[in-house]
Design an enzyme around this catalytic site. Structure first.
Site, mmCIF file in Angstrom:
data_model
loop_
_atom_site.group_PDB
_atom_site.id
_atom_site.type_symbol
_atom_site.label_atom_id
_atom_site.label_comp_id
_atom_site.label_asym_id
_atom_site.label_seq_id
_atom_site.Cartn_x
_atom_site.Cartn_y
_atom_site.Cartn_z
ATOM 1 N N TYR A 43 19.024 7.640 0.279
ATOM 2 C CA TYR A 43 18.342 7.512 -1.016
ATOM 3 C C TYR A 43 19.021 6.429 -1.841
ATOM 4 C CZ TYR A 43 14.393 10.351 -2.181
ATOM 5 O OH TYR A 43 13.113 10.808 -2.285
ATOM 6 N N GLU A 61 17.533 5.081 -5.129
ATOM 7 C CA GLU A 61 16.714 4.764 -6.310
ATOM 8 C C GLU A 61 17.492 3.834 -7.236
ATOM 9 O OE1 GLU A 61 15.649 8.514 -7.994
ATOM 10 O OE2 GLU A 61 13.973 8.794 -6.634
ATOM 11 N N ASP A 64 -2.098 -13.351 -5.326
ATOM 12 C CA ASP A 64 -1.812 -12.424 -4.235
ATOM 13 C C ASP A 64 -1.921 -13.230 -2.945
ATOM 14 O OD1 ASP A 64 -1.896 -10.604 -2.184
ATOM 15 O OD2 ASP A 64 -3.280 -9.219 -3.180
ATOM 16 N N THR A 120 2.133 -9.216 0.976
ATOM 17 C CA THR A 120 2.587 -8.279 1.995
ATOM 18 C C THR A 120 3.638 -9.021 2.812
ATOM 19 O OG1 THR A 120 0.871 -9.059 3.490
ATOM 20 C CG2 THR A 120 0.370 -7.085 2.226
ATOM 21 N N LYS A 157 1.917 -9.850 7.409
ATOM 22 C CA LYS A 157 0.821 -10.681 7.927
ATOM 23 C C LYS A 157 1.430 -11.991 8.440
ATOM 24 C CE LYS A 157 -2.725 -8.460 5.106
ATOM 25 N NZ LYS A 157 -2.128 -7.612 4.091
ATOM 26 N N ARG A 185 5.960 -3.876 7.841
ATOM 27 C CA ARG A 185 4.900 -3.498 6.911
ATOM 28 C C ARG A 185 5.518 -3.283 5.525
ATOM 29 N NH1 ARG A 185 -0.117 -2.446 7.708
ATOM 30 N NH2 ARG A 185 0.087 -3.135 9.849
HETATM 31 C C1 LIG Z 1 -4.999 -9.964 -0.371
HETATM 32 C C2 LIG Z 1 -4.397 -8.636 -0.039
HETATM 33 N N1 LIG Z 1 -3.659 -8.002 -0.964
HETATM 34 C C3 LIG Z 1 -3.110 -6.802 -0.741
HETATM 35 C C4 LIG Z 1 -3.258 -6.180 0.471
HETATM 36 C C5 LIG Z 1 -2.724 -4.783 0.633
HETATM 37 O O1 LIG Z 1 -1.673 -4.696 1.487
HETATM 38 P P1 LIG Z 1 -1.248 -3.276 2.092
HETATM 39 O O2 LIG Z 1 -2.233 -2.921 3.111
HETATM 40 O O3 LIG Z 1 0.135 -3.564 2.610
HETATM 41 O O4 LIG Z 1 -1.191 -2.318 0.954
HETATM 42 C C6 LIG Z 1 -3.993 -6.798 1.485
HETATM 43 C C7 LIG Z 1 -4.173 -6.118 2.785
HETATM 44 O O5 LIG Z 1 -4.970 -6.375 3.572
HETATM 45 C C8 LIG Z 1 -4.593 -8.052 1.215
HETATM 46 O O6 LIG Z 1 -5.341 -8.669 2.125
#
Ligand SMILES: Cc1ncc(COP(=O)(O)O)c(C=O)c1O
Length: 426
Positions: free
Chosen positions: A47, A49, A193, A219, A222, A228
Site C-alpha cells: 500500500y 497511498e 487525450d 494510456t 497502446k 495497462r
Molecule cells: C482516446 C482514449 N482515451 C481514453 C481511453 C481509455 O483508456 P482505458 O481503457 O485504459 O481506460 C481510450 C481507450 O480506448 C482511448 O482510446
C-alpha cells in the site's frame, strides 16, 4: 497452496491465441517480457497511498524509487515538468483532470463518440456526460477530418470550461495550436487525450500537443507499449485559474490539484507493481529501438492503407497520419459487425466501429478500425502488409463461405509462425 490450473490453462490458451492470429486492434500491443514480468511482482502487496516522499503508509522507501523513476523517465520522454503515473487506466486519467478543473454541471466540449471520440469525452453513458454538460464537435462529412470551424463555433457558443481533443478512431494529426487559440478566446482549458498516438508523439512523428494543451493524458498500453494504465502530464505547471488555496493560504498550483484529484480524489492505493512496469516501458521508449519501432509503425500504416485503397476500400479521411485506419465498408456491402465476425473466424482480430455519419447502430456499424502497433511489434515490415490486405479482402469478400475462411485461417496461422511471440514462455 495448489496451483490454480484452471486459470493458468486459460492464460496459456490466451498466449496461443495471441501467437497464431494477426492482431489489428488499434488500441492493443504486445509489451516486452520484462514489462509483463514487472506486473507480477511483490510490489502488488504494497500500500502506498500518497506520492513519493509523502505517503500515508510506512515501508514505501523502495516503491518511492520505482515511482520516481517512472515519473523522471516520462518527463524525459516528453520534455515536461509534471507527470502523474498513478492513474489505473486512461479513463481514470481523464476523470482526474475533470475532477481537478470542473464543477458538476460545467460545460465540456469534445469530439463526438460517433465521429471517433472517446466515452470519457462526454458520452451520455459515461461519468463525463452525466456529471458535466457535454457538447460535441465532429468531422466534416466530405473530408472526414476534424471540423475546426464547427469546433470554434461550438466553443464560442457554449464557452466550455474544458475543451478536449484526441480520439479513439481518428487517423489524422491534430492542430493543437488552432484549438488553443479558440480556447484562450473563450476561457477554456485544453486537454489532449493522446491515448492512441502517444508513442508516435514521443518520437516526434506527430505534432507536439504539450506547448498548446494545458493537460495531456494517455494510456500506457497502446502505442507506448507499456502495461495497462494511465498517465497525466503537463509541460508547464501553472497557477490554477480559480484561486483555490491550500491550508496555508497559498494559491494551489495545477500540479497540486491534479495530484489530489488522482489521490484521494478518484483512487486509493496506486498499483506500484504496474508503476514498476511503467518505469520499464518508459526506459524502453527512451531507447533507439523504440525510435525504430515508431518509425516502422508509420511505414506499415502507410503501406497497409495504400494496399486497402488499391483494393477499393474507403478509408475515412482518405488515409492516415498515424497507426490506424478507419474503413468505411458501405461500398463493400458488409457491416462492421459481420466483418469483425468473419475476420475473427480467420484469426484476424479487428473491431467494428461507427464511421462518421453512420446510418447503423453502434452494435452493427458500417466500419472497421484496424491498426498496426501489434503487428509492428511482432516484427512485420512494409513488405508483409500485402499478405494482410489480401487476407482481409478475401475474408470480407467471402464472409459467408466457411471453406474459404478456413483456408485463410490456415494461411494466417502459418504466416504468423515466422513472427515469434514470447519465445521465452515456451
Ligand atoms: C482516446 C482514449 N482515451 C481514453 C481511453 C481509455 O483508456 P482505458 O481503457 O485504459 O481506460 C481510450 C481507450 O480506448 C482511448 O482510446
Amino acid at each position: 497452496m495448489q496451483k490454480d490450473t484452471l486459470v493458468f490453462d486459460l492464460i496459456r490458451q490466451e498466449l496461443e491465441r495471441q501467437r497464431r492470429g494477426i492482431e489489428l486492434i488499434a488500441s492493443e500491443n504486445f509489451t516486452s517480457l520484462q514489462v509483463m514480468q514487472a506486473m507480477g511482482n511483490v510490489m502488488t502487496n504494497k500500500y502506498a497511498e500518497g506520492y513519493p516522499g509523502r505517503r500515508y503508509y510506512a515501508g514505501c522507501e523502495i516503491v518511492d524509487q520505482t515511482e520516481q523513476l517512472a515519473i523522471d523517465r516520462l518527463k524525459q520522454i516528453f520534455n515536461i515538468q509534471y507527470a502523474n503515473v498513478q492513474p489505473h487506466s486512461g479513463a481514470q486519467a481523464n476523470a482526474a483532470v475533470a475532477l481537478a478543473v470542473l464543477q458538476p454541471g460545467d460545460n465540456i466540449l469534445g469530439l463526438d463518440l460517433s465521429m471517433g471520440g472517446h466515452l470519457t469525452h462526454g458520452s451520455a453513458v459515461n461519468y463525463s456526460g452525466k456529471l458535466y454538460k457535454p457538447h460535441f464537435y465532429g468531422v466534416t462529412r466530405e473530408g472526414g477530418v476534424v471540423d475546426y470551424e464547427m469546433l470554434e463555433a461550438k466553443a464560442r457558443e457554449v464557452k466550455p470550461k474544458l475543451l478536449i481533443c484526441g480520439a479513439s478512431a481518428y487517423s489524422r494529426d491534430w492542430d493543437y495550436a488552432r484549438i488553443r487559440q479558440v480556447a484562450d478566446e473563450v476561457g477554456a482549458l485544453v486537454m489532449a487525450d493522446i491515448a492512441h498516438p502517444a508513442g508516435l508523439i514521443a518520437k516526434k512523428l506527430l505534432n507536439d500537443p504539450f506547448d498548446h494543451c494545458h493537460f495531456v493524458t494517455s494510456t500506457t498500453h497502446k502505442t507506448l507499449r507499456g502495461p495497462r494504465g494511465g498517465i497525466i502530464m503537463m509541460r508547464n505547471d501553472f497557477e490554477n485559474p480559480w484561486g483555490l488555496k491550500d491550508v496555508k493560504g497559498n494559491i494551489r498550483m495545477m500540479s497540486n490539484l491534479l495530484d489530489m484529484a488522482v489521490f484521494p480524489g478518484i483512487q486509493g492505493g496506486p498499483l506500484e507493481h504496474v508503476i514498476a512496469a511503467k518505469a520499464i516501458a518508459f526506459g524502453e521508449i527512451l531507447s533507439d529501438g523504440f525510435t525504430a519501432y515508431a518509425n516502422q509503425i508509420i511505414k506499415n500504416s502507410q503501406s497497409f492503407a495504400t494496399g486497402l485503397v488499391d483494393r477499393g476500400y474507403q478509408i475515412v479521411s482518405g488515409g492516415t497520419d498515424n497507426h490506424l485506419v478507419l474503413v468505411d465498408l458501405r461500398n463493400k456491402n458488409i457491416t462492421g459487425k459481420k466483418a469483425e465476425q468473419a475476420l475473427v473466424a480467420a484469426d484476424i482480430t479487428a473491431n467494428k466501429n461507427m464511421v462518421p455519419y453512420d446510418d447503423k447502430s453502434a452494435f452493427v456499424t458500417s466500419g472497421i478500425r484496424m491498426g498496426v502497433p501489434s503487428i509492428t511489434t511482432r516484427g512485420m515490415k512494409e513488405e508483409h502488409m500485402s499478405f494482410i490486405v489480401d487476407a482481409i479482402d478475401r475474408v470480407l469478400m467471402n464472409a459467408d463461405d466457411e471453406k474459404i475462411i478456413g483456408e485463410v485461417r490456415k494461411n494466417v496461422n502459418s504466416f504468423m509462425e515466422q513472427f515469434v511471440l514470447y519465445p521465452e514462455l515456451g
